[in-house]
Design a protein around this motif. Structure first.
Motif, mmCIF file in Angstrom:
data_model
loop_
_atom_site.group_PDB
_atom_site.id
_atom_site.type_symbol
_atom_site.label_atom_id
_atom_site.label_comp_id
_atom_site.label_asym_id
_atom_site.label_seq_id
_atom_site.Cartn_x
_atom_site.Cartn_y
_atom_site.Cartn_z
ATOM 1 N N ARG A 43 1.631 -13.025 -9.154
ATOM 2 C CA ARG A 43 0.835 -12.115 -8.333
ATOM 3 C C ARG A 43 1.677 -11.445 -7.247
ATOM 4 O O ARG A 43 1.568 -10.232 -7.021
ATOM 5 C CB ARG A 43 -0.328 -12.895 -7.717
ATOM 6 N N TRP A 44 2.532 -12.227 -6.570
ATOM 7 C CA TRP A 44 3.344 -11.633 -5.509
ATOM 8 C C TRP A 44 4.409 -10.698 -6.073
ATOM 9 O O TRP A 44 4.698 -9.647 -5.483
ATOM 10 C CB TRP A 44 4.001 -12.729 -4.668
ATOM 11 N N VAL A 47 2.713 -7.478 -6.789
ATOM 12 C CA VAL A 47 2.526 -6.632 -5.606
ATOM 13 C C VAL A 47 3.771 -5.787 -5.353
ATOM 14 O O VAL A 47 3.689 -4.568 -5.116
ATOM 15 C CB VAL A 47 2.196 -7.501 -4.375
ATOM 16 N N VAL A 71 -2.203 -2.584 -11.492
ATOM 17 C CA VAL A 71 -2.776 -3.584 -10.588
ATOM 18 C C VAL A 71 -3.491 -4.670 -11.383
ATOM 19 O O VAL A 71 -3.410 -5.859 -11.052
ATOM 20 C CB VAL A 71 -3.733 -2.907 -9.588
ATOM 21 N N ILE A 75 -1.637 -8.045 -10.759
ATOM 22 C CA ILE A 75 -2.266 -8.725 -9.625
ATOM 23 C C ILE A 75 -3.616 -9.344 -9.994
ATOM 24 O O ILE A 75 -3.858 -10.521 -9.727
ATOM 25 C CB ILE A 75 -2.444 -7.734 -8.451
ATOM 26 N N GLY A 248 -0.302 -6.749 1.127
ATOM 27 C CA GLY A 248 0.346 -7.789 0.340
ATOM 28 C C GLY A 248 1.841 -7.855 0.587
ATOM 29 O O GLY A 248 2.425 -8.946 0.660
#
Length: 300
Positions: A43-44, A47, A71, A75, A248
């Motif tokens: 997820r990071w 981003v 996205v 994410i 984020g």
């Protein structure tokens, strides 16, 4: 200062004051920690990946439909998988005279306290702060316990905490500082992204209307209210996604910097967390306004 206000201030400074005896935690096997950590990193990285594409891609640029797909892949998918996994392993822990009782949604696990020699905090707080249970002889039990403040959890349950290395002590300080910060509610996120997002979205939308249709209501008169609202929805939704990405980026940088800072100055973890949170909020709001100013000045 009233007595009630004094208790509130003490609770905000002491993570132990917030803990319920039936502590809400996540308890999963060792492979579960690895899986959750990979989802968090996915997820990071997503981003940063999507943000870099938005900034650097120009031929072709990242259009709103492509942005939504990026996205979703980078994410939203890992976030949903993480939430499903956490829901399955959400539990409560109860400290009883002879056992540590772990209550899941449909079953319970009881571990004799005599089997638990100590608890060992994780050196790296991934997917969050947590600990492992040690048996006499130094071996680890299968269960991994993710809890906001390992030191407070161990104290609450009357278990010895193993604080061997400097890195472990630093991670404990990092966890306590994060646990001591005021938690955000849903309306904080609504205000930060959806309400604040109205400002840049409205400015960009009206500029688009004036350039493309000659006036703020040009598309409304030319193509009708449905097309007008559809264009507004695209602008507003895109701006909200941009704000989420920007927040984020700032959050990922802050958490890494605070963790590294705790390695050298663990005693300053709590004031460092407070200063960092204020700085991130300041950079978020001021940064968005500065980017808008650059865009309208012709420099963006």
């Amino acid at each position: 200062m009233t007595e009630a206000h004094s208790r509130t201030v003490q609770a905000s400074l002491n993570p132990l004051a917030r803990l319920d005896p039936a502590q809400r935690v996540f308890v999963y096997p060792a492979w579960g920690r690895l899986a959750l950590s990979l989802l968090l990193l996915w997820r990071w990285i997503g981003v940063w990946w999507v943000s870099l594409l938005v900034l650097l891609a120009s031929d072709p640029p990242v259009t709103p439909p492509l942005l939504l797909r990026l996205v979703a892949i980078g994410i939203v998918v890992p976030f949903i998988l993480e939430m499903v996994f956490r829901r399955a392993y959400r539990a409560r822990t109860f400290c009883e005279p002879e056992t540590l009782r772990i209550a899941f949604r449909s079953e319970e696990l009881e571990i004799p306290r005599a089997r638990i020699a100590a608890v060992r905090p994780w050196r790296v707080p991934l997917p969050g702060p947590g600990l492992a249970l040690l048996v006499p002889g130094g071996k680890l039990l299968r269960e991994r316990v993710e809890v906001p403040s390992p030191r407070s959890w161990a104290k609450l349950h009357g278990l010895a905490l193993e604080e061997g290395s400097r890195a472990t002590a630093a991670t404990l300080a990092f966890a306590e500082a994060r646990a001591a910060s005021q938690p955000w509610r849903w309306y904080h996120y609504v205000a930060k992204f959806f309400v604040f997002g109205l400002i840049p979205a409205a400015l960009l939308f009206q500029v688009h209307q004036r350039i493309a249709y000659g006036s703020v209501l040009g598309e409304y008169y030319l193509r009708g209210p449905a097309a007008y609202l559809r264009t507004w929805a695209v602008y507003y939704g895109t701006v909200v996604v941009y704000l989420l990405l920007f927040a984020g980026l700032l959050r990922s940088v802050l958490e890494v910097l605070l963790w590294f800072a705790a390695q050298t100055h663990p005693q300053r973890a709590i004031p460092g967390r407070r200063a960092g949170e204020r700085l991130v909020h300041f950079v978020y709001y001021l940064g968005v306004l500065l980017l808008l100013a650059l865009r309208f000045s012709g420099c963006g």
